[in-house]
Design an enzyme around this catalytic site. Sequence first.
Site, PDB file in Angstrom:
ATOM      1  N   LYS A 110      32.756  42.277  41.221  1.00 38.38           N
ATOM      2  CA  LYS A 110      33.379  41.660  40.048  1.00 38.38           C
ATOM      3  C   LYS A 110      33.079  40.176  40.107  1.00 38.38           C
ATOM      4  O   LYS A 110      32.888  39.607  41.190  1.00 38.38           O
ATOM      5  CB  LYS A 110      34.898  41.866  40.078  1.00 38.38           C
ATOM      6  CG  LYS A 110      35.548  41.744  38.727  1.00 38.38           C
ATOM      7  CD  LYS A 110      35.346  43.011  37.924  1.00 38.38           C
ATOM      8  CE  LYS A 110      35.984  42.944  36.564  1.00 38.38           C
ATOM      9  NZ  LYS A 110      35.902  44.250  35.895  1.00 38.38           N
TER      10      LYS A 110
HETATM   11  P1  NAD Z   1      37.695  41.761  24.932  1.00 43.86           P
HETATM   12  O1  NAD Z   1      37.679  40.340  25.317  1.00 43.86           O
HETATM   13  O2  NAD Z   1      36.614  42.313  24.078  1.00 43.86           O
HETATM   14  O3  NAD Z   1      39.077  42.128  24.184  1.00 43.86           O
HETATM   15  C1  NAD Z   1      40.331  41.845  24.730  1.00 43.86           C
HETATM   16  C2  NAD Z   1      41.397  42.066  23.663  1.00 43.86           C
HETATM   17  O4  NAD Z   1      42.680  41.826  24.238  1.00 43.86           O
HETATM   18  C3  NAD Z   1      41.289  41.108  22.488  1.00 43.86           C
HETATM   19  O5  NAD Z   1      41.769  41.764  21.311  1.00 43.86           O
HETATM   20  C4  NAD Z   1      42.258  39.989  22.873  1.00 43.86           C
HETATM   21  O6  NAD Z   1      42.741  39.280  21.732  1.00 43.86           O
HETATM   22  C5  NAD Z   1      43.339  40.787  23.524  1.00 43.86           C
HETATM   23  N1  NAD Z   1      44.153  40.023  24.478  1.00 43.86           N
HETATM   24  C6  NAD Z   1      43.744  39.072  25.333  1.00 43.86           C
HETATM   25  N2  NAD Z   1      44.792  38.588  26.042  1.00 43.86           N
HETATM   26  C7  NAD Z   1      45.872  39.291  25.623  1.00 43.86           C
HETATM   27  C8  NAD Z   1      47.243  39.271  25.983  1.00 43.86           C
HETATM   28  N3  NAD Z   1      47.718  38.448  26.924  1.00 43.86           N
HETATM   29  N4  NAD Z   1      48.082  40.129  25.342  1.00 43.86           N
HETATM   30  C9  NAD Z   1      47.611  40.977  24.399  1.00 43.86           C
HETATM   31  N5  NAD Z   1      46.322  41.033  24.026  1.00 43.86           N
HETATM   32  C10 NAD Z   1      45.474  40.203  24.623  1.00 43.86           C
HETATM   33  O7  NAD Z   1      37.796  42.551  26.315  1.00 43.86           O
HETATM   34  P2  NAD Z   1      37.439  44.083  26.591  1.00 43.86           P
HETATM   35  O8  NAD Z   1      36.029  44.154  27.056  1.00 43.86           O
HETATM   36  O9  NAD Z   1      37.892  44.916  25.443  1.00 43.86           O
HETATM   37  O10 NAD Z   1      38.345  44.371  27.870  1.00 43.86           O
HETATM   38  C11 NAD Z   1      39.725  44.691  27.749  1.00 43.86           C
HETATM   39  C12 NAD Z   1      40.200  45.296  29.059  1.00 43.86           C
HETATM   40  O11 NAD Z   1      39.422  46.459  29.355  1.00 43.86           O
HETATM   41  C13 NAD Z   1      40.083  44.386  30.277  1.00 43.86           C
HETATM   42  O12 NAD Z   1      41.180  44.635  31.142  1.00 43.86           O
HETATM   43  C14 NAD Z   1      38.797  44.847  30.938  1.00 43.86           C
HETATM   44  O13 NAD Z   1      38.787  44.593  32.324  1.00 43.86           O
HETATM   45  C15 NAD Z   1      38.862  46.335  30.652  1.00 43.86           C
HETATM   46  N6  NAD Z   1      37.556  47.011  30.686  1.00 43.86           N
HETATM   47  C16 NAD Z   1      36.536  46.627  29.871  1.00 43.86           C
HETATM   48  C17 NAD Z   1      35.335  47.328  29.916  1.00 43.86           C
HETATM   49  C18 NAD Z   1      34.191  46.995  28.988  1.00 43.86           C
HETATM   50  O14 NAD Z   1      33.196  47.737  29.003  1.00 43.86           O
HETATM   51  N7  NAD Z   1      34.262  45.980  28.171  1.00 43.86           N
HETATM   52  C19 NAD Z   1      35.166  48.388  30.813  1.00 43.86           C
HETATM   53  C20 NAD Z   1      36.241  48.761  31.625  1.00 43.86           C
HETATM   54  C21 NAD Z   1      37.430  48.062  31.545  1.00 43.86           C
END
Ligand code: NAD
Length: 420
Positions: A110
């Site tokens: 990470k």
């Molecule tokens: P992203 O940045 O595209 O979206 C994040 C979303 O969460 C946005 O809508 C943002 O406004 C919202 N957000 C941010 N802080 C917040 C808070 N404190 N309270 C409520 N909403 C909040 O990110 P993502 O890629 O969608 O990732 C989201 C989660 O999924 C993370 O925990 C990440 O580790 C996990 N994840 C992502 C992937 C991937 O392929 N992108 C894969 C596995 C896990």
Amino acid sequence: MAEDHEFDSELHRTAIAQLDRVAGRLNLDPNVHERLRHPRRALVVSVPVRMDSDRTEVFTGYRVHHDTALGPTKGGLRYAEDVSLGEVTALAMLMTWKCALMELPYGGAKGGVRCTPRTMSPRELEHLTRRYTAEIILMIGPDLDIPAPDLGTDEQTMAWVMDTYSMTQGKSVPGVVTGKPLIIGGSAGRREATGRGIVYALYQAARHLGHELRGRTVVIQGFGNVGGVAARLLWRDGAIVTGVSDFKGGVWNPQGLDIRQLEAHLAESGSVVGFPGAEPVTNEEILERPCDILLPAAVGSQLHAGNADRIKAHVVAEGANGPTTPEADVILRDRGITVIPDILANAGGVVVSYFEWVQGLQYYFWKESEITSRLQEVMARAFNRVWNVGQKEGVDLRTAALMEGVRRVAEAHRVRGLYP
Ligand code: NAD
């Protein structure tokens, strides 16, 4: 066992406690167990960036490789205000179990930079990304460690990482990152992969629990890559998405939200807040609204001891990494709520990242339909394996998933032995 104080954080303590618990259940060799508690290597870097104001700001960045027994390491790159060495190290460990559980030839890694990407201009983000990449360049490479997007980073970030790395090699090296734009070797279906994988996991859960997904109500916290895609696919498949939120707050309509219109509202205004015809709710309230399926898809520690007994969902699918604290986990389990754990529910992203990496190494690209059907197969196989372990061992899905992941990594350590 020696404790690593430099890695201490809430999430790291949770990750270690989970490993220790599973090690007991698996009767793990104590020597292998001890090795798995520590990351293989961790790098802390300073990232100076000339901001638009002409002032130089110095950000702190990290890259951690947790384990390399199964292959090169793989894991996201996160830009957020609360990124720390402890958090990145814990997330790298979770990636190790996730890759092993999905039977991918990777260890976990990470990376992250402590910053507030929302307040930075595209130029500042590009300079931050390029300098961070230059600082960690010895830690990444197509057969060493392959970053991907995570919270606060996207395809454009990956394109900058790939370009910066390629410039130092004198040639294009598409395999150094996944989650790239299609034009430079990205994979069809990668952007949707995590959200799509969650939906496949929910179909499997529904099958085992004896109901259908169509007509179920869903609440989603976070409307970014993961939450936004899952919302669209679930809505398209006939589920009723009653609430969604982003960092500014949430919207709620018990009749269901029109996700296509909501996407248009988001594109126009930058947030789901203010969507016409929906009641405003806070990010805390939305989690406690009645629904069949709750999908936390934003940040960690959202379901905790203070709200777990008010969660009304029957199924929690962890889109985010670490959205449930260990205390909340126990409460949800005792209340009979099925939690599909992060290392299983959100693994679709790393699975299609693996497909992207394989395609890049072979310079041969697959059709989107091939990607989605292979993803569906991998998700269903992993889900059913975890479900069966849970039944056989009498444990919840998180424990079963961790047991599967840790068992495979431990077996790789056993056969490889300890150098020298
Ligand atoms: P992203 O940045 O595209 O979206 C994040 C979303 O969460 C946005 O809508 C943002 O406004 C919202 N957000 C941010 N802080 C917040 C808070 N404190 N309270 C409520 N909403 C909040 O990110 P993502 O890629 O969608 O990732 C989201 C989660 O999924 C993370 O925990 C990440 O580790 C996990 N994840 C992502 C992937 C991937 O392929 N992108 C894969 C596995 C896990």
